[in-house]
Enzyme design. Sequence first.
Site, PDB file in Angstrom:
ATOM      1  N   GLY A 245      16.091  51.083  77.303  1.00 64.96           N
ATOM      2  CA  GLY A 245      15.478  51.412  78.460  1.00 64.96           C
ATOM      3  C   GLY A 245      15.215  50.564  79.489  1.00 64.96           C
ATOM      4  N   GLY A 473      14.649  50.556  70.765  1.00 66.37           N
ATOM      5  CA  GLY A 473      15.294  49.467  70.044  1.00 66.37           C
ATOM      6  C   GLY A 473      14.649  48.396  69.673  1.00 66.37           C
ATOM      7  N   THR A 474      13.222  48.619  69.850  1.00 66.30           N
ATOM      8  CA  THR A 474      12.214  47.373  69.706  1.00 66.30           C
ATOM      9  C   THR A 474      12.039  47.281  68.254  1.00 66.30           C
ATOM     10  OG1 THR A 474      10.740  48.970  70.471  1.00 66.30           O
ATOM     11  CG2 THR A 474      11.252  47.325  72.040  1.00 66.30           C
ATOM     12  N   LYS A 624      11.180  39.552  62.016  1.00 64.01           N
ATOM     13  CA  LYS A 624      12.608  39.879  62.040  1.00 64.01           C
ATOM     14  C   LYS A 624      12.613  40.513  63.243  1.00 64.01           C
ATOM     15  CE  LYS A 624      16.388  40.982  59.345  1.00 64.01           C
ATOM     16  NZ  LYS A 624      16.851  41.374  57.713  1.00 64.01           N
ATOM     17  N   GLY A 695       8.466  41.149  73.781  1.00 63.71           N
ATOM     18  CA  GLY A 695       9.775  41.727  74.251  1.00 63.71           C
ATOM     19  C   GLY A 695      10.012  41.118  75.803  1.00 63.71           C
ATOM     20  N   GLU A 696       8.903  41.221  76.452  1.00 63.02           N
ATOM     21  CA  GLU A 696       9.228  40.590  77.806  1.00 63.02           C
ATOM     22  C   GLU A 696       9.094  38.982  77.886  1.00 63.02           C
ATOM     23  OE1 GLU A 696       6.839  43.291  80.099  1.00 63.02           O
ATOM     24  OE2 GLU A 696       8.442  44.600  80.088  1.00 63.02           O
TER      25      GLU A 696
HETATM   26 MO1  MOS Z   1       8.962  47.891  81.089  1.00 66.86          MO
HETATM   27  S1  MOS Z   1      10.211  47.277  82.625  1.00 66.86           S
HETATM   28  O1  MOS Z   1       7.454  48.325  81.819  1.00 66.86           O
HETATM   29  O2  MOS Z   1      10.119  49.082  80.276  1.00 66.86           O
END
Ligand code: MOS
Length: 736
Positions: A245, A473-474, A624, A695-696
């Site tokens: 996404g 996918g996270t 992981k 993730g970011e």
């Molecule tokens: Mo993130 S850019 O808020 O999916």
Amino acid sequence: MKFDTPATTNPIDQLKVIGKPTDRIDGPAKTTGFARYAYERNAEVPDALYGVVVGAGIAKGRIASMDLNAARATPGVRAIVTARNAGTLGKGDFNTAKLLGGPEIDHYHQAVALVVADTFEQARAAAQLVRIGYTRSPGRFDLAAEMGAAQLPEPTPFAGPPETKTGDFSGAFAAASVQLDATYTTPDESHAMMEPHASIAQWQGDKLTIWTSNQMIAWGVGDVAKTLGIPKANVRLVSPFVGGGFGGKLFVRADALLAALGAREARRPVKVALQRPLMMNNTTHRPATIQRIRIGATRDGKITAIAHEGWSGDLPGGQAETAVNQTRLLYAGANRLTTTRLAVLDLPEGNAMRAPGEAPGMMALEIAMDEMAHKLGLDPVEFRVRNDTQVDPEKPERPYSQRRLIECLRIGAERFGWNRRSTPPAQQRDGRWLVGMGMAAAFRNNLLTKSAARVRLDSRGIVTVETDMTDIGTGTYTIIAQTAAETMGLPLDKVQVRLGDSAYPVSAGSGGQWGANNSTAGVYAACMKLREAIAGKLGVAAADAQFVNGMVHAGGRPVSLAEVAGASGMVAQDGIEYGDLDKKYQQSTFGAHFVEVGVDAITGEIRVRRMLAVCAAGRILNPKSARSQVIGAMTMGVGGALMEELALDKRHGFFVNHDLAGYEVPVHADIPHQDVIFLDETDPISSPMKAKGVGELGMCGVAAAVANAVYNATGVRVRDYPITLDKLLEGLPPVA
Ligand code: MOS
């Protein structure tokens, strides 16, 4: 459950399941093809027709004529939807441009028709026979040309104020012993996820079901209802698996709306996958930025003045890229200025892409910090350490809930062998390769948003979690299962997780790296409610019941969860809601990125050789899947540094490289050994999970670390991304 005081010891702290490097519970389904994505719903909708989207061939203007006769005469065609027969359409909260254009055209490849036929091939053939005549209007396509007309945008909850001022920036900058004033640019970028935007829509009476690929189910339900003018209760969205996404699926797009309109017109279910060549211009993208950064410091490297101004563009009524926002928080300095300006552009909609704001903002800020360190004759790690702050520098009464940036920097330097770097650039050779190292800080905020879940306990002792949370996918399925298992005292295989359906309680959704902490906190709240109900059934207070290995110990003889549930089972529902802990404390995640590159001394080709990320992000729920998140983010950061760029045709207002052949992203061969270290920490102020997100964070700063490594290798400072070899060639040192 209201979370308004820092977490104390709770069942999550047992760490029997949480915190373990656990394989994805959805892994087998995904690798064997049993995980069904949006377009793969033949079981539920065997009779779906195929819809193909027609995109506008101009960026701005009007449709003067549209001839559908040839398309209608094509074998198999069942319906054609255009603005003329679609009825009155509203606009959702999250769509800047209309998802179905006409007669006015707002941007290139805006959907103007959906052709529905028995087979995909018939629909595609007919779509090519739709004849459209346009009247073009002049459009604004060039950010640099529109900078002067750019305005301060309205403040929003996500963006905050467009401008902040602390102390006297101009005076302090003018008086500073060492000054930097530099301008950086980042290009338009596309999410370019593997699974295209895809939807199947089915009407049953006035009830609409859309199987789709979407990150934020509740937002999507609201937008579909608003656009079609029907009650939210009549809309169901189902999105259990999402093939990537990156922010591009935060909002419903044309595929979902047109599938619904096509199904209404054809009186049959309709499936639509947005064809790849439409994606770059039809959907949202990360908008290009121009960023000016000024830093003033004392000779010994204390920042006294810092300013970051950013410009980006969007369609009328759109939003700015908040690339300056991390500069409000990251480094100390008494005199500060940040400004966000928004230009009106007639390009496709600009919107969130992985780490919106920080990703492009850190691309500029962290080069500026490197440049400033060089001016000061300081090591770039040391320069950042000297300007650490434990409070919000704009509001010193607000401490960070937790901030271990210095440890990330020091551990990273040590583990990466940073001391082997040569400070003067272009000194290290390995055959024909110029070798260099670069680093950058990583920073991304931790956002709190409410999230709910329902948990069912059945007569087999199995707990089933239901929430409209998504797994893009996270690894969401797995951390939610871990959370329920830990809280209920169960092994992982006694938990089932159902996600991505608007029939389930509303969650935080997947965005802004808030998914992991908030969605698991919501599941924790629901499980605590179930524990209460179980204890109540056994006639004890919740605090007096222990949940261990599927058994409840409550004073008398231990009882199995299966037995307590009985034939009818038990259900509990709750969610997490936050008080003002995110107002009292600044909550962010931190890290450090280290990169080694080789640059071909003759051709300027850049190869990344080694990468390391050190992250401090609260409790790591699953080391992981968290590591995979960071590895993926580092890879995307390399793409941002070296490859990703939507090439804009400024005459016609469209992105030319609108497929995966022309829009380049890293492949395996581009990516070397990558390592990730997580600091062992918990943040009791973030939630009962004491977790944050990675993730970011894993992406923020990476591109600048690459840019700084390229500078260290070559002595060439590139301030305009992506760093392609044409920008290096002229400046490369002479080959001996
Ligand atoms: Mo993130 S850019 O808020 O999916």
